[in-house]
Scaffold this motif. Structure first.
Motif, PDB file in Angstrom:
ATOM      1  N   ILE A  79      52.160  96.637 -47.167  1.00 65.12           N
ATOM      2  CA  ILE A  79      52.474  97.664 -46.168  1.00 65.12           C
ATOM      3  C   ILE A  79      52.889  97.034 -44.842  1.00 65.12           C
ATOM      4  CG2 ILE A  79      51.468  99.515 -44.764  1.00 65.12           C
ATOM      5  CD1 ILE A  79      49.675 100.169 -47.218  1.00 65.12           C
ATOM      6  N   VAL A  80      52.123  96.057 -44.399  1.00 68.42           N
ATOM      7  CA  VAL A  80      52.337  95.482 -43.070  1.00 68.42           C
ATOM      8  C   VAL A  80      53.562  94.570 -43.023  1.00 68.42           C
ATOM      9  CG1 VAL A  80      51.345  93.948 -41.313  1.00 68.42           C
ATOM     10  CG2 VAL A  80      49.910  95.679 -42.426  1.00 68.42           C
ATOM     11  N   THR A  81      53.743  93.739 -44.049  1.00 68.89           N
ATOM     12  CA  THR A  81      54.821  92.740 -44.020  1.00 68.89           C
ATOM     13  C   THR A  81      56.094  93.194 -44.717  1.00 68.89           C
ATOM     14  OG1 THR A  81      54.153  91.658 -46.094  1.00 68.89           O
ATOM     15  CG2 THR A  81      53.068  90.921 -44.055  1.00 68.89           C
ATOM     16  N   GLY A  82      55.981  94.178 -45.619  1.00 74.15           N
ATOM     17  CA  GLY A  82      57.141  94.551 -46.421  1.00 74.15           C
ATOM     18  C   GLY A  82      57.460  93.537 -47.504  1.00 74.15           C
ATOM     19  N   LEU A  83      56.511  92.633 -47.771  1.00 68.15           N
ATOM     20  CA  LEU A  83      56.678  91.590 -48.791  1.00 68.15           C
ATOM     21  C   LEU A  83      55.625  91.768 -49.876  1.00 68.15           C
ATOM     22  CD1 LEU A  83      57.031  88.494 -46.421  1.00 68.15           C
ATOM     23  CD2 LEU A  83      58.909  89.745 -47.497  1.00 68.15           C
ATOM     24  N   THR A  90      55.909  82.537 -51.141  1.00 66.98           N
ATOM     25  CA  THR A  90      57.116  81.714 -51.055  1.00 66.98           C
ATOM     26  C   THR A  90      57.531  81.480 -49.603  1.00 66.98           C
ATOM     27  OG1 THR A  90      57.900  82.520 -53.204  1.00 66.98           O
ATOM     28  CG2 THR A  90      59.547  81.559 -51.731  1.00 66.98           C
ATOM     29  N   GLN A  91      57.390  82.508 -48.777  1.00 68.03           N
ATOM     30  CA  GLN A  91      57.850  82.424 -47.399  1.00 68.03           C
ATOM     31  C   GLN A  91      56.884  81.679 -46.481  1.00 68.03           C
ATOM     32  OE1 GLN A  91      59.544  86.051 -45.851  1.00 68.03           O
ATOM     33  NE2 GLN A  91      58.852  85.624 -43.759  1.00 68.03           N
ATOM     34  N   TYR A  92      55.575  81.817 -46.734  1.00 63.99           N
ATOM     35  CA  TYR A  92      54.598  81.325 -45.760  1.00 63.99           C
ATOM     36  C   TYR A  92      53.768  80.122 -46.222  1.00 63.99           C
ATOM     37  CZ  TYR A  92      55.484  85.520 -42.972  1.00 63.99           C
ATOM     38  OH  TYR A  92      56.064  86.499 -42.201  1.00 63.99           O
ATOM     39  N   THR A  93      53.917  79.698 -47.471  1.00 69.85           N
ATOM     40  CA  THR A  93      53.143  78.538 -47.919  1.00 69.85           C
ATOM     41  C   THR A  93      54.084  77.453 -48.436  1.00 69.85           C
ATOM     42  OG1 THR A  93      52.879  79.388 -50.187  1.00 69.85           O
ATOM     43  CG2 THR A  93      51.185  79.995 -48.583  1.00 69.85           C
ATOM     44  N   PRO A  94      53.667  76.180 -48.386  1.00 73.15           N
ATOM     45  CA  PRO A  94      54.510  75.087 -48.898  1.00 73.15           C
ATOM     46  C   PRO A  94      54.782  75.260 -50.392  1.00 73.15           C
ATOM     47  CG  PRO A  94      52.634  74.248 -47.630  1.00 73.15           C
ATOM     48  CD  PRO A  94      52.384  75.702 -47.837  1.00 73.15           C
ATOM     49  N   LEU A 380      46.675  84.325 -47.033  1.00 68.69           N
ATOM     50  CA  LEU A 380      47.817  85.002 -46.411  1.00 68.69           C
ATOM     51  C   LEU A 380      47.369  86.167 -45.528  1.00 68.69           C
ATOM     52  CD1 LEU A 380      50.272  85.048 -49.452  1.00 68.69           C
ATOM     53  CD2 LEU A 380      50.585  83.766 -47.337  1.00 68.69           C
ATOM     54  N   THR A 381      46.449  86.993 -46.040  1.00 68.03           N
ATOM     55  CA  THR A 381      46.022  88.160 -45.262  1.00 68.03           C
ATOM     56  C   THR A 381      45.082  87.783 -44.128  1.00 68.03           C
ATOM     57  OG1 THR A 381      44.240  88.605 -46.864  1.00 68.03           O
ATOM     58  CG2 THR A 381      46.316  89.779 -47.171  1.00 68.03           C
ATOM     59  N   SER A 382      44.588  86.539 -44.126  1.00 60.72           N
ATOM     60  CA  SER A 382      43.746  86.056 -43.027  1.00 60.72           C
ATOM     61  C   SER A 382      44.564  85.296 -41.979  1.00 60.72           C
ATOM     62  CB  SER A 382      42.637  85.137 -43.568  1.00 60.72           C
ATOM     63  OG  SER A 382      41.809  85.828 -44.475  1.00 60.72           O
ATOM     64  N   SER A 383      45.874  85.221 -42.194  1.00 60.91           N
ATOM     65  CA  SER A 383      46.756  84.499 -41.272  1.00 60.91           C
ATOM     66  C   SER A 383      47.370  85.471 -40.258  1.00 60.91           C
ATOM     67  CB  SER A 383      47.872  83.800 -42.049  1.00 60.91           C
ATOM     68  OG  SER A 383      48.881  83.333 -41.182  1.00 60.91           O
ATOM     69  N   ARG A 384      47.149  85.223 -38.982  1.00 63.90           N
ATOM     70  CA  ARG A 384      47.738  86.078 -37.939  1.00 63.90           C
ATOM     71  C   ARG A 384      49.259  85.941 -37.940  1.00 63.90           C
ATOM     72  NH1 ARG A 384      45.675  89.081 -34.108  1.00 63.90           N
ATOM     73  NH2 ARG A 384      43.570  88.303 -34.571  1.00 63.90           N
ATOM     74  N   LYS A 385      49.760  84.790 -38.341  1.00 59.52           N
ATOM     75  CA  LYS A 385      51.210  84.594 -38.425  1.00 59.52           C
ATOM     76  C   LYS A 385      51.830  85.565 -39.428  1.00 59.52           C
ATOM     77  CE  LYS A 385      54.682  81.097 -39.653  1.00 59.52           C
ATOM     78  NZ  LYS A 385      54.905  79.707 -40.131  1.00 59.52           N
ATOM     79  N   GLY A 388      49.846  89.564 -38.265  1.00 54.84           N
ATOM     80  CA  GLY A 388      49.837  90.047 -36.887  1.00 54.84           C
ATOM     81  C   GLY A 388      48.500  90.663 -36.522  1.00 54.84           C
ATOM     82  N   GLN A 389      48.519  91.836 -35.886  1.00 56.86           N
ATOM     83  CA  GLN A 389      47.282  92.496 -35.468  1.00 56.86           C
ATOM     84  C   GLN A 389      46.471  93.041 -36.643  1.00 56.86           C
ATOM     85  OE1 GLN A 389      47.663  96.452 -33.607  1.00 56.86           O
ATOM     86  NE2 GLN A 389      49.880  96.327 -33.981  1.00 56.86           N
ATOM     87  N   TYR A 390      47.081  93.089 -37.839  1.00 60.24           N
ATOM     88  CA  TYR A 390      46.381  93.612 -39.015  1.00 60.24           C
ATOM     89  C   TYR A 390      45.736  92.503 -39.841  1.00 60.24           C
ATOM     90  CZ  TYR A 390      49.072  97.709 -37.741  1.00 60.24           C
ATOM     91  OH  TYR A 390      49.612  98.762 -37.042  1.00 60.24           O
ATOM     92  N   VAL A 391      45.571  91.344 -39.250  1.00 64.60           N
ATOM     93  CA  VAL A 391      44.941  90.218 -39.927  1.00 64.60           C
ATOM     94  C   VAL A 391      43.505  90.579 -40.309  1.00 64.60           C
ATOM     95  CG1 VAL A 391      44.080  89.194 -37.777  1.00 64.60           C
ATOM     96  CG2 VAL A 391      44.558  87.722 -39.746  1.00 64.60           C
ATOM     97  N   ASN A 392      43.004  89.987 -41.388  1.00 66.73           N
ATOM     98  CA  ASN A 392      41.618  90.249 -41.818  1.00 66.73           C
ATOM     99  C   ASN A 392      40.635  89.938 -40.690  1.00 66.73           C
ATOM    100  OD1 ASN A 392      42.467  90.853 -44.422  1.00 66.73           O
ATOM    101  ND2 ASN A 392      42.154  88.772 -45.172  1.00 66.73           N
ATOM    102  N   SER A 393      39.609  90.759 -40.590  1.00 63.92           N
ATOM    103  CA  SER A 393      38.508  90.415 -39.694  1.00 63.92           C
ATOM    104  C   SER A 393      37.720  89.261 -40.295  1.00 63.92           C
ATOM    105  CB  SER A 393      37.584  91.622 -39.500  1.00 63.92           C
ATOM    106  OG  SER A 393      36.941  91.939 -40.731  1.00 63.92           O
ATOM    107  N   LYS A 394      36.883  88.641 -39.493  1.00 61.63           N
ATOM    108  CA  LYS A 394      36.068  87.533 -39.995  1.00 61.63           C
ATOM    109  C   LYS A 394      35.164  87.999 -41.126  1.00 61.63           C
ATOM    110  CE  LYS A 394      36.056  84.785 -35.743  1.00 61.63           C
ATOM    111  NZ  LYS A 394      35.225  84.176 -34.660  1.00 61.63           N
TER     112      LYS A 394
END
Length: 419
Positions: A79-83, A90-94, A380-385, A388-394
């Motif tokens: 929902i948040v990223t559209g990915l 593929t986009q955010y990890t090596p 991925l869902t714990s990454s603010r990059k 964004g503001q919808y990153v997992n809480s601690k």
């Protein structure tokens, strides 16, 4: 006064329609639900109920709680990223991280398709006495036609209908048996590890919390045009998605529980251990009447067809995501993913001597791959990059990693018990 009354009526009508908005968002969760009421689940659940009675019901409860948390989390990613999960990886990890995980996820999807196709073939053998191999071919061809010719919306509606048939079938079956509800209630909430149960526990776990479903949910959640730009719209969609996930997962929990309850109340009570689904039908006939056996076989056929569709979609989503693309059946990479999953699964079925054992092993393979997918998802869902503001809480991150750790520990226990 009349105008005031009309205004009140209008407001009530709008409020009523607003309350019905939630039903527009139901669909993606039920597609995922199909994945954990598939033939692999049937094999695992009937093995669990016939051999250990009500004592392994807790595995379904634990798995469903874990599933709700994981599916809700991965839906947030879509929902948040559209990915989808594969695209995001593929986009955010090596590549040295994403490629092996996505590669094994494709293999897990093939394992899933194998179980789904086998289930449809077993059902056709029960109903029409068609040999397993030809039943597998017919199931694969039918599913391929649906995937390559029907739109997503048509498939979604068909699958919701299939889930309804499966659910109603088991409600009918449960009315025919006498359930020991106090013992069942205890089994739902009290963990136990009877001797020789680890393979079954891992099979049930792998059959409920399935890695390909995490990829699928993050993909199909976008088919309702969930990805919004403004904060208010995103928060609204996230709220409705939670309802869809909760409703759908509870439906799946009820159907999986019903399978174990039915097996415990019939086979375990009679001291019969189910070693194949054909055996379950033939034993249900004298115990509950011939109609029960036919209903069982029809429900299995619906489960096999619908879950093969979703496993094919998941494979297409994973494979397309490796190339940074979303799933679309007209896209060549999505098509290759679908063909790989269904084609290799069909080929492997030709070399399987014991279909029931094949179903159980396929579910175990899923549980072995699952920790890699879960750790990828949580990172991925714990990454603010990424979020964004919808990153997992601690706290959410802690819970999600704990679930991944539990699955990993269970796999180690399985390995030790197999040595």
């Amino acid at each position: 006064m009349k105008n005031i009354f009309k205004d009140l009526q209008r407001k009530d009508h709008k409020r009523y329609l607003g309350g019905l908005d939630v039903f527009k968002y139901i669909g993606p969760g039920l597609l995922v639900t199909v994945g954990f009421i598939d033939p692999g689940n049937w094999a695992s659940n009937f093995a669990a109920g016939s051999e250990f009675g009500y004592s392994l019901l807790w595995v379904v409860t634990l798995s469903t709680v874990m599933l709700i948390i994981l599916q809700h989390n991965v839906a947030h990613l879509g929902i948040v990223t559209g990915l989808c999960l594969s695209e995001a990886a593929t986009q955010y990890t090596p590549k040295w991280v994403s490629r092996p995980i996505l590669g094994t996820a494709v293999l897990a999807s093939i394992s899933t398709s194998l179980a789904e196709i086998l289930g449809g073939a077993i059902a056709l053998q029960m109903l029409l006495d068609i040999p397993i191999i030809w039943g597998s071919v017919l199931t694969t061809v039918f599913v391929s036609v649906m995937l390559f010719t029907n739109s997503y919306k048509k498939i979604e509606r068909a699958i919701i209908a299939f889930v309804s048939v499966i659910g109603l079938s088991f409600i009918y079956e449960l009315f025919l048996v006498r359930i020991d509800w106090p013992v069942a209630a205890q089994g739902w909430v009290t963990p136990s590890f009877p001797e020789g149960s680890m393979l079954i526990i891992m099979s049930v776990l792998g059959a409920v919390v399935m890695p390909h479903n995490l990829f699928l949910h993050s993909e199909v959640i976008q088919s309702h045009e969930y990805n919004k730009q403004d904060d208010a719209s995103i928060r609204k969609v996230l709220k409705y998605e939670l309802f869809d996930t909760l409703f759908s997962m509870i439906v799946g929990w009820a159907i999986n529980s019903a399978m174990i309850l039915l097996a415990a109340a019939t086979f375990f009570k009679s001291g019969i251990q189910v070693e194949e689904l054909q055996q379950a039908k033939s034993l249900l006939d004298p115990l509950l009447g011939s109609s029960a056996g036919v209903v069982f076989a029809l429900a299995l056929l619906m489960a096999g067809i619908s879950s093969t569709i979703t496993s094919g979609m998941a494979a297409g989503s994973i494979f397309a995501g490796i190339f940074g693309e979303s799933y679309h059946i007209k896209d060549s990479h999505s098509q290759v993913g679908v063909i790989l999953s269904l084609g290799i699964a069909l080929l492997l079925i030709c070399f399987i001597g014991d279909p029931f054992k094949g179903l159980l092993i396929s579910q175990m393979i899923l549980s072995v791959q699952l920790p890699f997918t879960v750790f990828l998802q949580v990172s991925l869902t714990s990454s603010r990059k990424v979020m964004g503001q919808y990153v997992n809480s601690k706290w959410s991150t802690f819970v999600l990693y704990t679930i991944a750790a539990i699955v990993t520990v269970l796999n180690i226990m399985l390995l030790i018990s197999s040595l």
